[in-house]
Scaffold this motif. Structure first.
Motif, mmCIF file in Angstrom:
data_model
loop_
_atom_site.group_PDB
_atom_site.id
_atom_site.type_symbol
_atom_site.label_atom_id
_atom_site.label_comp_id
_atom_site.label_asym_id
_atom_site.label_seq_id
_atom_site.Cartn_x
_atom_site.Cartn_y
_atom_site.Cartn_z
ATOM 1 N N GLU A 129 2.628 7.216 3.818
ATOM 2 C CA GLU A 129 3.684 7.124 4.830
ATOM 3 C C GLU A 129 3.403 5.999 5.814
ATOM 4 O O GLU A 129 4.307 5.245 6.183
ATOM 5 N N ASN A 130 2.138 5.874 6.249
ATOM 6 C CA ASN A 130 1.772 4.808 7.193
ATOM 7 C C ASN A 130 1.957 3.428 6.587
ATOM 8 O O ASN A 130 2.179 2.451 7.300
ATOM 9 N N ALA A 131 1.877 3.348 5.263
ATOM 10 C CA ALA A 131 2.085 2.076 4.564
ATOM 11 C C ALA A 131 3.560 1.845 4.253
ATOM 12 O O ALA A 131 3.925 0.827 3.664
ATOM 13 N N GLY A 132 4.412 2.803 4.632
ATOM 14 C CA GLY A 132 5.839 2.656 4.402
ATOM 15 C C GLY A 132 6.293 3.003 3.001
ATOM 16 O O GLY A 132 7.394 2.628 2.589
ATOM 17 N N ALA A 133 5.471 3.727 2.262
ATOM 18 C CA ALA A 133 5.826 4.124 0.899
ATOM 19 C C ALA A 133 6.468 5.504 0.921
ATOM 20 O O ALA A 133 5.993 6.409 1.606
ATOM 21 N N THR A 134 7.545 5.646 0.188
ATOM 22 C CA THR A 134 8.213 6.933 0.066
ATOM 23 C C THR A 134 7.973 7.445 -1.343
ATOM 24 O O THR A 134 8.595 6.984 -2.291
ATOM 25 N N VAL A 135 7.032 8.358 -1.468
ATOM 26 C CA VAL A 135 6.724 8.946 -2.776
ATOM 27 C C VAL A 135 6.567 10.450 -2.604
ATOM 28 O O VAL A 135 6.298 10.938 -1.506
ATOM 29 N N GLU A 136 6.728 11.143 -3.695
ATOM 30 C CA GLU A 136 6.566 12.596 -3.673
ATOM 31 C C GLU A 136 5.299 12.964 -4.435
ATOM 32 O O GLU A 136 5.144 12.598 -5.598
#
Length: 156
Positions: A15-22
């Motif tokens: 999240e801090n890296a701006g990645a949206t993954v599940e």
């Protein structure tokens, strides 16, 4: 398992890296690329194995396709490392906070120098461990390079 501290650290790092993954929690631990691929019904090459090496006493993370074995001589030469060897479980836990079989590409106590197998780029989606052997997440190669600040390399 989604509340395990290691999984939380990985999720926060993503999240801090701006990645949206599940992050997915599997029914059983998958300690090998073959087991992970079978559980996900994907090619073994799509698994991004997170392998920690002892590189002259410093940790080195090599994210390699599950279809490969790391050529340690090649990697040592590439990085001008005198002695490169697979790390002990204690060394891995010290530097990642995670156990072998669940080591994620990020979410470690401190950043770790990272190489990323260029052969992973052929897949539209790769899967990596998320801190424990039952956890895994999908990500594109480009995003994996970006969120880890890793260096693409031929490692096999």
């Amino acid at each position: 398992m989604l509340n395990h501290p290691n999984v939380i650290a990985v999720r926060d790092a993503l999240e801090n890296a701006g990645a949206t993954v599940e992050i997915t929690i599997l029914n059983e631990a998958v300690h090998t690329a073959a087991l992970a691929a079978a559980a996900l019904n994907i090619e073994v090459g799509q698994i991004a194995n997170s392998l920690i090496f002892d590189a002259d006493g410093e940790p080195l993370l090599v994210l390699t396709s599950g279809a490969h074995r790391v050529d340690t001589t090649r990697v040592a030469t590439l990085l001008d490392i005198t002695k490169l060897r697979r790390a002990t479980p204690e060394f891995v836990r010290l530097h990642t906070g995670q156990a072998i079989g669940g080591v994620a590409p990020l979410g470690h106590p401190k950043p770790i120098r990272t190489l990323i197998d260029v052969d992973l780029e052929q897949y539209p989606e790769v899967w990596a461990a998320a801190g424990v052997p039952q956890s895994i997440f999908p990500i594109t190669y480009a995003e994996l390079v970006r969120v880890t600040a890793g260096t693409p390399a031929t490692v096999a």
